[in-house]
Enzyme design. Structure first.
Site, PDB file in Angstrom:
ATOM      1  N   SER A 223       0.841  -1.205   0.000  1.00 54.70           N
ATOM      2  CA  SER A 223       0.000   0.000   0.000  1.00 54.70           C
ATOM      3  C   SER A 223       0.872   1.249   0.000  1.00 54.70           C
ATOM      4  O   SER A 223       0.637   2.183  -0.762  1.00 54.70           O
ATOM      5  CB  SER A 223      -0.893   0.021   1.249  1.00 54.70           C
ATOM      6  N   ALA A 224       1.875   1.297   0.862  1.00 54.09           N
ATOM      7  CA  ALA A 224       2.724   2.488   0.949  1.00 54.09           C
ATOM      8  C   ALA A 224       3.783   2.510  -0.144  1.00 54.09           C
ATOM      9  O   ALA A 224       4.003   3.546  -0.790  1.00 54.09           O
ATOM     10  CB  ALA A 224       3.396   2.538   2.319  1.00 54.09           C
TER      11      ALA A 224
ATOM     12  N   GLU B 288      10.581  -5.941  -4.137  1.00 54.51           N
ATOM     13  CA  GLU B 288       9.383  -6.615  -3.632  1.00 54.51           C
ATOM     14  C   GLU B 288       9.659  -8.120  -3.510  1.00 54.51           C
ATOM     15  O   GLU B 288      10.151  -8.743  -4.453  1.00 54.51           O
ATOM     16  CB  GLU B 288       8.183  -6.346  -4.560  1.00 54.51           C
ATOM     17  N   ALA B 289       9.287  -8.680  -2.364  1.00 56.45           N
ATOM     18  CA  ALA B 289       9.525 -10.111  -2.114  1.00 56.45           C
ATOM     19  C   ALA B 289       8.631 -11.006  -2.971  1.00 56.45           C
ATOM     20  O   ALA B 289       9.035 -12.107  -3.356  1.00 56.45           O
ATOM     21  CB  ALA B 289       9.287 -10.414  -0.637  1.00 56.45           C
TER      22      ALA B 289
ATOM     23  N   HIS C 190      -5.340  -5.891  10.723  1.00 54.75           N
ATOM     24  CA  HIS C 190      -4.910  -4.504  10.567  1.00 54.75           C
ATOM     25  C   HIS C 190      -3.710  -4.207  11.466  1.00 54.75           C
ATOM     26  O   HIS C 190      -3.723  -3.221  12.212  1.00 54.75           O
ATOM     27  CB  HIS C 190      -6.056  -3.537  10.949  1.00 54.75           C
TER      28      HIS C 190
END
Ligand SMILES: Cc1cc2nc3c(=O)[nH]c(=O)nc-3n(C[C@H](O)[C@H](O)[C@H](O)COP(=O)(O)OP(=O)(O)OC[C@H]3O[C@@H](n4cnc5c(N)ncnc54)[C@H](O)[C@@H]3O)c2cc1C
Length: 537
Positions: free
Chosen positions: A20-21, A41-42, A477
């Site tokens: 998201s970030a 990115e993994a 969350h």
């Protein structure tokens, strides 16, 4: 890999995590052609149609797809359950597999952020960034943005039960709101989704794909960061593993960690940034003694269930042959029931009217994501249930994250410590009584049969508490595990730089001073947009 050359391992900014970030930051920071940005990115690319078709969220969850596979330590406050902790390992991160609810929280959340030392993060400061991120289908106004990258849409089809909930709430004096992200957060309203033209708007789709052509932006997938590298107290790069090889990406300006609220504290601790005693115990030499991973929050929730009187209309559409055609239709044309999920009701409510902001949220799914596919003659659909999920928004209990070992491939230990603060149980108990009262009010009678969970009305406090402990789960969350602020528990300054270190930032759910009162996805996107503007001066 897309964009620049992988062998060129020198960049100005290295962003770890395309969630998201991370995707928002990659967009914003690479807007300056002079800044060379690497995004690591993994997970892999988000090619799977289930990511993009809104109904696919349910299937991905059922099959545990694109997740890190985390499970908490036994949680004594919740009958020693081990909670699942789903979070994304794919382009777009958790925004590629979440349930797409678009929620900002209450303006008072941001006033509290400022009180906690997050200067520059009051609601007036962040509102322009919320607006710039979104394209609200009703267009721009004082509160909403009309032309940002992230589509936001309210379902047009509503299960008839929705009307029952609204009428029951009104009869009992609870407010309603036409737009919980607008002038009034409190009350019963219709859910808003991050969906555009029948497709999920993940951060990858909304923010990253449109800028992939930039020559100064390099994206490397299936790259697992294992350590932040330091020169004294200055972060100078990131070590990562890809296809069995170890690589180093050097960062001339900054390293930005966007790995999410579980993996960011994990990587920081592996890199020597964390509670010094814990790091030494694990055999690591501390670079900075900071309370990393010490203030984990999530939204604890429990469901109330009743049997439905009439069949759930959406369920009929989930007959195997119908949903197969509708998935194809959603994939090809972005329409039909798999793309246009029926609406859900959400409510932000107070257990005490004198409170400054709501302290619990009701999520009433009205079929959609909660319903399952059925096969004629094998498992024909019953009428289904009516579900109201009660989310605690004002959690005071704090969890923590610890290293399991110094092997970066071992997952960290997550302790939720749910309901350790007695105020949390008191709020959940009051929320139970309020929800039960609304669900059993007269306007719900045409829709509802007997209660299923709990099977009878609980009045005794000890019984209610036992019910809550047995049925409580965290709501996926996780946040505030490396929080910004000015007290002893804070890890970050208001520009999201790690205290006492240079060239190292954290921008993701972990940076929140406290978890806002609602679903956090667009808040995290806003944070990335806001901090990029701060850094640009
Ligand atoms: C099932 C589910 C439903 C949800 N529903 C909603 C909802 O309806 N509305 C809402 O607002 N929120 C929802 N959420 C929560 C929300 O999506 C997340 O809070 C949010 O996406 C987190 O954003 P982030 O940037 O902090 O981390 P993420 O989006 O998780 O991004 C972190 C990224 O970093 C990558 N990464 C991690 N470690 C490494 C490493 N070592 N090296 C390289 N890359 C790494 C990950 O693969 C991932 O892509 C839901 C979550 C779940 C699990």
């Amino acid at each position: 890999m897309m964009g620049g050359r992988q062998e060129d391992a020198h960049y100005d900014v290295v962003i770890v995590g395309a969630g998201s970030a991370g995707c928002v930051l990659a967009n914003r920071l690479s807007a300056d052609p002079a800044t060379r940005v690497l995004l690591l990115e993994a997970g892999g690319w988000d090619w799977n149609p289930l990511i993009h078709i809104p109904y696919g969220a349910r299937k991905m969850f059922d099959y545990g797809m694109y997740q890190w596979g985390d499970v908490s330590e036994p949680d004594p406050g919740a009958n020693s359950q081990r909670m699942i902790i789903p979070h994304g390992k794919v382009m777009g991160g958790t925004s590629s597999l979440n349930y797409m609810a678009h929620v900002r929280g209450h303006p008072a959340d941001y006033a509290r952020w400022v009180e906690q030392g997050a200067t520059g993060w009051g609601y007036d400061d962040v509102l322009p960034f919320f607006k710039a991120c979104e394209s609200w289908e009703r267009g721009a106004d004082r509160w909403r943005g009309g032309s940002g990258p992230l589509g936001t849409w309210t379902p047009k089809e509503m299960d008839p039960i929705g009307a029952g909930w609204f009428a029951a709430a009104k009869a009992l004096g609870h407010p309603a709101t036409d737009d919980y992200n607008g002038a009034q957060n409190e009350g019963f309203g219709k859910i808003q989704y991050t969906i555009r033209k029948g497709r999920r708007d993940s951060s990858a789709r909304a923010f990253l794909r449109p800028v992939l052509g930039r020559k100064n932006l390099t994206v490397v997938t299936r790259a697992i960061a294992t350590r932040v590298l330091f020169d004294g107290t200055r972060a100078k790069g990131v070590e990562y593993r890809r296809k069995g090889q170890t690589h180093v990406a050097h960062a001339g300006q900054r390293v930005v960690l966007c790995l999410g609220a579980i993996n960011t504290p994990h990587l920081l601790m592996l890199s020597g940034v964390g509670p010094a005693d814990h790091l030494r115990e694990m055999g690591l030499t501390p670079v900075a003694d900071l309370p990393v991973g010490q203030t984990l929050e999530d939204h604890l929730a429990f469901p109330l269930l009743w049997r439905r009187k009439q069949p759930d209309p959406f369920h009929r559409k989930l007959r195997i042959d119908r949903i197969a055609v509708n998935m194809l239709r959603a994939q090809l044309f972005g329409n039909g029931p798999a793309a246009n999920l029926p609406g859900a009701v959400v409510a932000f409510l107070k257990t005490d009217r004198a409170l400054a902001q709501p302290d619990f949220q009701l999520v009433i799914p009205l079929a959609a994501i909660e319903s399952n596919i059925w096969f004629p003659g094998i498992n024909t659909p019953g009428n289904g249930t009516i579900c109201a999920k009660v989310n605690l928004l004002s959690q005071k209990s704090r969890g923590r994250i610890r290293l399991r070992s110094t092997n970066p491939m071992d997952r960290p230990r997550v302790f939720y410590n749910s309901l350790t603060d007695p105020d949390d149980m008191a709020t959940m108990r009051r929320a139970y009584y309020i929800t039960r009262e609304i669900g059993e009010a007269l306007p719900m009678e045409p829709f509802r049969q007997e209660p299923i969970l709990p099977p009878r009305h609980l009045t005794d406090e000890a019984e209610v508490d036992a019910f809550i402990r047995a049925n409580a789960t965290q709501q996926y969350h996780p946040a505030a595990s490396c929080r910004m602020g000015h007290d002893a528990d804070a890890v970050l300054d208001p520009d999201l730089s790690v205290k006492g270190l240079q060239g190292l930032n954290v921008v993701d759910a972990s940076a929140m001073p406290h978890l806002i009162g609602g679903n956090p996805n667009v808040v995290i996107m806003m944070m990335a947009a806001r901090v990029a503007a701060m850094w640009a001066g």
